[in-house]
Design a protein around this motif. Structure first.
Motif, PDB file in Angstrom:
ATOM      1  N   ILE A 106      88.517 -59.934 -11.084  1.00 57.96           N
ATOM      2  CA  ILE A 106      88.028 -60.502  -9.955  1.00 57.96           C
ATOM      3  C   ILE A 106      87.285 -62.075 -10.338  1.00 57.96           C
ATOM      4  CG2 ILE A 106      86.291 -60.456  -8.058  1.00 57.96           C
ATOM      5  CD1 ILE A 106      86.942 -57.332  -8.088  1.00 57.96           C
ATOM      6  N   VAL A 107      86.793 -62.001 -11.292  1.00 56.69           N
ATOM      7  CA  VAL A 107      86.197 -63.277 -11.624  1.00 56.69           C
ATOM      8  C   VAL A 107      87.435 -64.228 -11.888  1.00 56.69           C
ATOM      9  CG1 VAL A 107      85.014 -64.551 -13.723  1.00 56.69           C
ATOM     10  CG2 VAL A 107      84.152 -62.237 -12.642  1.00 56.69           C
ATOM     11  N   GLY A 108      88.432 -64.059 -12.669  1.00 54.42           N
ATOM     12  CA  GLY A 108      89.747 -64.663 -12.599  1.00 54.42           C
ATOM     13  C   GLY A 108      90.219 -64.969 -11.444  1.00 54.42           C
ATOM     14  N   MET A 109      90.397 -64.263 -10.550  1.00 53.47           N
ATOM     15  CA  MET A 109      90.755 -64.677  -9.212  1.00 53.47           C
ATOM     16  C   MET A 109      89.735 -65.559  -8.541  1.00 53.47           C
ATOM     17  SD  MET A 109      90.902 -61.842  -6.223  1.00 53.47           S
ATOM     18  CE  MET A 109      90.053 -62.251  -4.558  1.00 53.47           C
ATOM     19  N   VAL A 110      88.799 -65.550  -8.656  1.00 55.68           N
ATOM     20  CA  VAL A 110      87.696 -66.326  -8.097  1.00 55.68           C
ATOM     21  C   VAL A 110      87.703 -67.715  -8.698  1.00 55.68           C
ATOM     22  CG1 VAL A 110      85.172 -66.679  -7.452  1.00 55.68           C
ATOM     23  CG2 VAL A 110      86.118 -64.551  -7.348  1.00 55.68           C
ATOM     24  N   LEU A 111      87.727 -67.764  -9.869  1.00 54.05           N
ATOM     25  CA  LEU A 111      87.934 -68.855 -10.535  1.00 54.05           C
ATOM     26  C   LEU A 111      89.421 -69.741 -10.392  1.00 54.05           C
ATOM     27  CD1 LEU A 111      86.996 -68.057 -14.321  1.00 54.05           C
ATOM     28  CD2 LEU A 111      85.487 -69.406 -12.560  1.00 54.05           C
ATOM     29  N   SER A 112      90.383 -68.907  -9.657  1.00 53.65           N
ATOM     30  CA  SER A 112      91.580 -69.530  -9.496  1.00 53.65           C
ATOM     31  C   SER A 112      91.673 -70.029  -8.186  1.00 53.65           C
ATOM     32  CB  SER A 112      92.771 -68.338  -9.459  1.00 53.65           C
ATOM     33  OG  SER A 112      93.010 -67.860 -10.764  1.00 53.65           O
ATOM     34  N   SER A 267     105.047 -66.607  -5.566  1.00 50.08           N
ATOM     35  CA  SER A 267     103.936 -67.441  -5.291  1.00 50.08           C
ATOM     36  C   SER A 267     104.474 -69.156  -5.252  1.00 50.08           C
ATOM     37  CB  SER A 267     102.902 -67.385  -6.561  1.00 50.08           C
ATOM     38  OG  SER A 267     102.553 -66.131  -6.778  1.00 50.08           O
ATOM     39  N   GLU A 268     103.574 -69.995  -4.519  1.00 49.65           N
ATOM     40  CA  GLU A 268     104.295 -71.347  -4.078  1.00 49.65           C
ATOM     41  C   GLU A 268     103.826 -72.233  -5.534  1.00 49.65           C
ATOM     42  OE1 GLU A 268     101.660 -72.511  -1.026  1.00 49.65           O
ATOM     43  OE2 GLU A 268     102.628 -71.243   0.259  1.00 49.65           O
ATOM     44  N   ASP A 269     103.036 -71.565  -6.355  1.00 52.08           N
ATOM     45  CA  ASP A 269     102.761 -72.554  -7.453  1.00 52.08           C
ATOM     46  C   ASP A 269     102.108 -71.598  -8.704  1.00 52.08           C
ATOM     47  OD1 ASP A 269     100.053 -72.588  -6.834  1.00 52.08           O
ATOM     48  OD2 ASP A 269     100.295 -74.520  -5.751  1.00 52.08           O
ATOM     49  N   LYS A 270     101.893 -72.124  -9.857  1.00 46.40           N
ATOM     50  CA  LYS A 270     101.112 -71.374 -10.810  1.00 46.40           C
ATOM     51  C   LYS A 270      99.821 -71.064 -10.481  1.00 46.40           C
ATOM     52  CE  LYS A 270     103.776 -73.103 -14.748  1.00 46.40           C
ATOM     53  NZ  LYS A 270     103.404 -73.869 -16.306  1.00 46.40           N
ATOM     54  N   ALA A 271      99.116 -71.914  -9.888  1.00 45.32           N
ATOM     55  CA  ALA A 271      97.687 -71.458  -9.381  1.00 45.32           C
ATOM     56  C   ALA A 271      97.672 -70.208  -8.366  1.00 45.32           C
ATOM     57  CB  ALA A 271      96.916 -72.622  -8.890  1.00 45.32           C
ATOM     58  N   ASP A 272      98.597 -70.301  -7.362  1.00 45.06           N
ATOM     59  CA  ASP A 272      98.859 -69.213  -6.401  1.00 45.06           C
ATOM     60  C   ASP A 272      99.036 -68.064  -7.127  1.00 45.06           C
ATOM     61  OD1 ASP A 272      98.642 -68.199  -3.660  1.00 45.06           O
ATOM     62  OD2 ASP A 272     101.013 -68.133  -4.233  1.00 45.06           O
ATOM     63  N   ALA A 273     100.070 -68.028  -8.195  1.00 47.28           N
ATOM     64  CA  ALA A 273     100.475 -66.882  -8.989  1.00 47.28           C
ATOM     65  C   ALA A 273      99.651 -66.289  -9.643  1.00 47.28           C
ATOM     66  CB  ALA A 273     101.688 -67.312  -9.844  1.00 47.28           C
ATOM     67  N   PHE A 274      98.606 -66.946 -10.522  1.00 46.21           N
ATOM     68  CA  PHE A 274      97.511 -66.479 -11.086  1.00 46.21           C
ATOM     69  C   PHE A 274      96.688 -65.618  -9.939  1.00 46.21           C
ATOM     70  CE2 PHE A 274      98.622 -69.183 -14.683  1.00 46.21           C
ATOM     71  CZ  PHE A 274      98.549 -68.377 -15.582  1.00 46.21           C
ATOM     72  N   LEU A 275      96.174 -66.414  -8.941  1.00 47.63           N
ATOM     73  CA  LEU A 275      95.312 -65.702  -7.857  1.00 47.63           C
ATOM     74  C   LEU A 275      96.002 -64.444  -7.217  1.00 47.63           C
ATOM     75  CD1 LEU A 275      92.776 -66.144  -6.140  1.00 47.63           C
ATOM     76  CD2 LEU A 275      94.444 -67.452  -4.299  1.00 47.63           C
ATOM     77  N   GLN A 276      97.319 -64.254  -6.989  1.00 54.14           N
ATOM     78  CA  GLN A 276      98.002 -63.218  -6.593  1.00 54.14           C
ATOM     79  C   GLN A 276      97.898 -62.039  -7.632  1.00 54.14           C
ATOM     80  OE1 GLN A 276      98.937 -62.636  -3.367  1.00 54.14           O
ATOM     81  NE2 GLN A 276      98.491 -64.474  -2.791  1.00 54.14           N
ATOM     82  N   LEU A 277      98.052 -62.355  -8.742  1.00 53.94           N
ATOM     83  CA  LEU A 277      98.195 -61.436  -9.856  1.00 53.94           C
ATOM     84  C   LEU A 277      96.926 -60.865 -10.218  1.00 53.94           C
ATOM     85  CD1 LEU A 277     100.012 -60.279 -12.091  1.00 53.94           C
ATOM     86  CD2 LEU A 277      99.446 -62.358 -13.647  1.00 53.94           C
ATOM     87  N   PHE A 278      95.814 -61.702 -10.312  1.00 53.76           N
ATOM     88  CA  PHE A 278      94.391 -61.371 -10.569  1.00 53.76           C
ATOM     89  C   PHE A 278      94.045 -60.458  -9.363  1.00 53.76           C
ATOM     90  CE2 PHE A 278      93.625 -65.206 -13.232  1.00 53.76           C
ATOM     91  CZ  PHE A 278      93.643 -64.448 -14.323  1.00 53.76           C
ATOM     92  N   TYR A 279      94.325 -60.479  -8.032  1.00 56.48           N
ATOM     93  CA  TYR A 279      93.919 -59.973  -6.919  1.00 56.48           C
ATOM     94  C   TYR A 279      94.494 -58.426  -6.967  1.00 56.48           C
ATOM     95  CZ  TYR A 279      93.851 -58.208  -2.146  1.00 56.48           C
ATOM     96  OH  TYR A 279      93.701 -57.609  -0.987  1.00 56.48           O
ATOM     97  N   ILE A 280      95.797 -58.502  -6.975  1.00 58.98           N
ATOM     98  CA  ILE A 280      96.596 -57.144  -7.170  1.00 58.98           C
ATOM     99  C   ILE A 280      96.099 -56.324  -8.245  1.00 58.98           C
ATOM    100  CG2 ILE A 280      98.835 -56.206  -6.933  1.00 58.98           C
ATOM    101  CD1 ILE A 280     100.085 -58.562  -5.696  1.00 58.98           C
ATOM    102  N   SER A 281      96.019 -56.811  -9.591  1.00 59.19           N
ATOM    103  CA  SER A 281      95.801 -56.119 -10.710  1.00 59.19           C
ATOM    104  C   SER A 281      94.268 -55.610 -10.522  1.00 59.19           C
ATOM    105  CB  SER A 281      95.834 -57.130 -12.021  1.00 59.19           C
ATOM    106  OG  SER A 281      97.078 -57.681 -12.086  1.00 59.19           O
ATOM    107  N   ALA A 282      93.611 -56.380 -10.042  1.00 57.89           N
ATOM    108  CA  ALA A 282      91.986 -55.996  -9.719  1.00 57.89           C
ATOM    109  C   ALA A 282      91.986 -54.986  -8.773  1.00 57.89           C
ATOM    110  CB  ALA A 282      91.115 -56.976  -9.460  1.00 57.89           C
TER     111      ALA A 282
END
Length: 351
Positions: A106-112, A267-282
């Motif tokens: 979640i911290v990774g998601m917020v930082l994204s 995902s639209e870009d790398k930042a969005d991909a990381f955000l989605q990945l962090f969110y779903i994984s968390a």
């Protein structure tokens, strides 16, 4: 590539869970026979200090096998001969590690995120006339919500973060809501608030404040989102038990991997991909943690229940009797898993 990332994430979540059991068992003086990453045929195995460390071919699980876990013996280092409080810590440690991993993700998601959404109302949909007057299209504004209101609860459901609001808007079919807000430092109850835009009934008609990513804001937001995820998972379990969720929506490991894969690939870009990945994984990690604490035979929560029974009775339940209960629970869980996997395969075929 998305499938590979998804399998690795799923494997990480399970491995972290089993590592919690492993490390606490070791610290408690309980013999661990094997710690395995993955299931199925062995690829690698090494023995160290009495424990076999295995890497197996199917990266969809893992396990921590402790000595005398399912039967009592005279071994002082067996699981059942350890003190009750040590056994309880070992059982709780798996879900606890899932919560720790979930919070880190979640911290990774917020930082994204570019900025951090809050639960405080910034404004409403409307238009400004030539004379400077504002005409609002927002029914929420008309039915009681005001600028700077911090939303505390909706229909009795506590709001810890914007995720709770998103979940409520996505799952409730009612048009009016009983809302509690904090306004000028005071708690205000607002009955029958409508959140929909007059022009489009499907649109939420207000905006929230966003904060910058300072260390304090990231920590506070991550804590709120963590509570929200736990809240959402609990509500989802309740809906499944009460039959409010369609059976076709029940998903298993195949569906989980598919969901993670889709999120990364679309995902639209790398930042969005990381955000989605962090969110779903968390969300999955928190889900696994809560699910394993449920008092269902075969799960950590089921074993904990027998520990509490032992605490009350001041003597343990006979291992063979407890074993029968866990075996029945495991059979039930296995049947649910087969059904969920069948749903996943059908859903993949129908796409």
């Amino acid at each position: 590539m998305g499938i590979i990332i998804a399998i690795l994430i799923f494997s990480l979540i399970v491995t972290v869970h089993e590592f919690g059991h492993f490390i606490c068992a070791k610290l408690s003086g309980i013999n661990v026979l094997e710690f395995s990453v993955g299931m199925g045929p062995k690829l690698l195995q090494k023995q160290y200090h009495g424990t076999k460390y295995s890497l197996r071919a199917i990266p969809m699980g893992g396990y921590c096998a402790m000595e005398d876990e399912d039967a009592s013996s005279d071994n002082p280092h067996g699981f059942r001969n350890a003190k009750l409080w040590k056994r309880m810590i070992v059982l709780v440690a798996g879900p606890l590690m899932n919560f720790v991993l979930g919070f880190i993700l979640i911290v990774g998601m917020v930082l994204s995120m570019k900025t951090i959404p809050t639960t405080t109302v910034k404004g409403f949909f409307g238009s400004k006339g030539e004379d400077g007057t504002i005409t609002y299209y927002s029914q929420s504004h008309e039915t009681g919500l005001e600028h700077e209101d911090r939303i505390i609860s909706v229909d009795g459901t506590s709001i810890f973060s914007y995720l709770d609001l998103s979940y409520i808007f996505a799952t409730t079919k009612t048009h009016t809501h009983d809302v509690v807000v904090e306004r000028d430092g005071k708690r205000v109850e607002l009955p029958e608030v409508v959140f929909n835009d007059k022009r489009d009934g499907d649109m939420v008609d207000f905006a929230l404040y966003h904060k910058d990513k300072s260390a304090l804001n990231v920590t506070k937001a991550s804590g709120g989102i963590f509570l929200s995820m736990g809240h959402v998972v609990t509500l989802s379990f309740k809906q499944i038990v009460t039959g409010k969720v369609d059976k076709a929506e029940v998903s298993g490991p195949v569906g989980v991997v598919s969901t993670i894969s889709e999120a990364t690939e679309k995902s639209e870009d790398k930042a969005d991909a990381f955000l989605q990945l962090f969110y779903i994984s968390a969300l999955i990690s928190v889900n696994v943690g809560i699910f394993n604490l449920l008092p269902i035979p075969g799960l950590d929560g089921g074993r904990l229940l027998f520990c509490f029974i032992e605490l009350i009775r001041r003597k343990p339940v006979k291992p063979e009797h407890e074993g029968y209960v866990h075996l029945a629970g495991f059979a039930l869980l296995l049947s649910i898993m087969v059904f969920a996997t069948y749903n996943d395969i059908v859903n993949l075929i129908n796409r």
